[in-house]
Design an enzyme around this catalytic site. Structure first.
Site, short mmCIF file in Angstrom:
data_model
loop_
_atom_site.label_atom_id
_atom_site.label_comp_id
_atom_site.label_asym_id
_atom_site.label_seq_id
_atom_site.Cartn_x
_atom_site.Cartn_y
_atom_site.Cartn_z
N CYS A 208 0.83 -1.20 0.00
CA CYS A 208 0.00 0.00 0.00
C CYS A 208 0.87 1.26 0.00
CB CYS A 208 -0.92 0.00 1.22
SG CYS A 208 -2.06 1.40 1.25
N CYS B 284 -16.74 -9.22 4.91
CA CYS B 284 -16.05 -7.97 4.61
C CYS B 284 -14.79 -8.25 3.80
CB CYS B 284 -15.68 -7.24 5.89
SG CYS B 284 -17.07 -7.03 7.03
N CYS C 10 0.22 4.90 6.87
CA CYS C 10 -0.41 4.72 8.19
C CYS C 10 0.58 4.04 9.13
CB CYS C 10 -1.69 3.89 8.06
SG CYS C 10 -2.81 4.47 6.77
N CYS D 122 0.16 0.32 10.30
CA CYS D 122 -0.19 -0.73 9.33
C CYS D 122 1.01 -1.46 8.75
CB CYS D 122 -1.03 -0.13 8.21
SG CYS D 122 -1.66 -1.37 7.07
#
Length: 410
Positions: free
Chosen positions: A120, A164, A124, A127
């Protein structure tokens, strides 16, 4: 002792007994089922409020706000006072509000699958999927259709009613092929009679519309923390960009799932600030995940101390009081809490958990342990719900937060 003295003592004893019985009767009358089934009876707070000084002190802020009615005009000072109420008061009143709108024993089981892991571009600090940090999580391609649908069928067979899917992306720009596949996933899983939630980063209006047409139940886009603390955790996406995505989701007619993480080094003021933003949105989110940081080696927050259960209880109970119709989801970090500690979270107002061995990339509670906990606590699985917004039958908030200030919008 004379007969007259004995008779006086006897009369006095009868008076004391009658007074005690009357007091007991008054206490009993505090219990009411006016707005809930008899077996989920709550306390009549209006009657209790008449005795504010019965214990020589004022009622707590939790007690004074435990009416279970929807409000969108919460002040930070009000939420802060609720959050800092004595923990036993907060736990009790969170439980009482919970019973007004929900079966207190019904807990939804959800499953979260990482369909695109690692690599990604966001930074963050919590993370392990960020390409900015060196962790055990490595970038992978998106799972194929067979893997995703097999996982969904397995989740349903295990009792999950909400599936999810998460992808480690900043947004969907340049991902038309993968997005088309995800739209197909949503259609297939929705056909299994399960709620379907996605978290894919930022969306535009067209993408939100396509997900809605495919049958998406909810879109997850967490605020993570307060506006003030946010820049210390993430610099690659602004707080307003998060709010804009949430607005696009709501405008498309998809339920909003938005919460945050505690244990990032934030203060209580930051936790209250995040709850304030959520509770003053145009409509309360359909669900609010409350996550406790699981520090991962290689991330900037790897040395953070584990979150204590009392911090989770405060967050859950406060969220339950100020957003009474919202699903409060006991999410990441649950693996660190014992069964009795999790029971406190359910008592405070949580009514959803994530099952399965992993939550995206971090460990989760074992399936057998969860089933044993359900048996021990007498919990029952909560059925799927496909309402767009649990607060949709109430007036929307006349104010929105779009630029850091609360002000009227046309």
């Amino acid at each position: 002792m004379s007969f007259i003295s004995l008779r006086s003592l006897s009369t006095r004893a009868i008076q004391i007994t009658n007074n005690k019985n009357a007091a007991l009767l008054n206490c009993t009358r505090l219990y009411t089922a006016a707005s809930t089934p008899a077996k989920f009876a709550t306390i009549d707070e209006s009657a209790r409020a008449q005795k504010q000084m019965v214990y020589g002190r004022d009622l707590s802020a939790a007690a004074n706000n435990a009416h279970g009615e929807l409000r969108f005009d919460w002040k930070k000072e009000e939420i802060d006072a609720i959050y800092h109420s004595p923990i036993m008061e907060l736990l009790y009143h969170g439980a009482n509000v919970h019973r007004i709108h929900f079966d207190p024993l019904a807990v939804q089981q959800c499953t979260l699958l990482s369909i695109k892991t690692g690599g990604c571009s966001e930074d963050c600090k919590y993370c392990p999927q960020s390409s900015s940090y060196s962790t055990v999580v490595k970038a992978q391609k998106m799972l194929d259709t067979g893997e995703v649908l097999e996982a969904a069928r397995a989740a349903k067979a295990a009792g999950s009613t909400r599936f999810c899917m998460g992808a480690a992306w900043r947004d969907l720009a340049g991902r038309k092929s993968n997005f088309k596949k995800i739209v197909g996933f949503v259609k297939e899983i929705r056909a299994m009679d399960m709620e379907v939630c996605c978290t894919l980063g930022m969306l535009n209006d067209e993408q939100a519309g396509q997900l809605k047409n495919a049958g998406l139940t909810a879109y997850n886009h967490n605020l993570d923390t307060s506006r003030e603390y946010y820049p210390k955790i993430i610099t690659t996406r602004s707080y307003d960009e998060r709010l804009e995505t949430i607005s696009k989701v709501r405008e498309a007619g998809i339920s909003v799932c938005s919460g945050g993480i505690i244990g990032l080094g934030e203060t209580d003021t930051d936790r209250v600030g995040m709850l304030h933003t959520l509770s003053t949105m145009p409509a309360h989110p359909e669900s609010v995940p409350v996550n406790a940081l699981l520090a991962v080696e290689g991330t900037p927050l790897e040395k953070q101390e584990p979150v204590k259960v009392w911090d989770m209880v405060r967050m859950i109970a406060t969220a339950r009081i100020i957003m009474p119709k919202t699903m409060i989801r006991l999410s990441a970090g649950r693996v660190r809490f014992t069964e009795p500690e999790q029971a406190l979270c359910f008592m405070a107002g949580a009514n959803s958990i994530f099952t399965g061995d992993k939550l995206l990339t971090t460990p989760n509670n074992k399936f057998n342990a969860d089933q044993q906990m359900f048996d021990t606590l007498g919990l029952v699985p909560k059925a799927a719900s496909f309402k767009v917004d649990l607060a949709a039958d109430s007036p929307v908030n006349e104010k929105k937060e779009c630029c850091g200030h609360d002000h009227p919008h046309a």
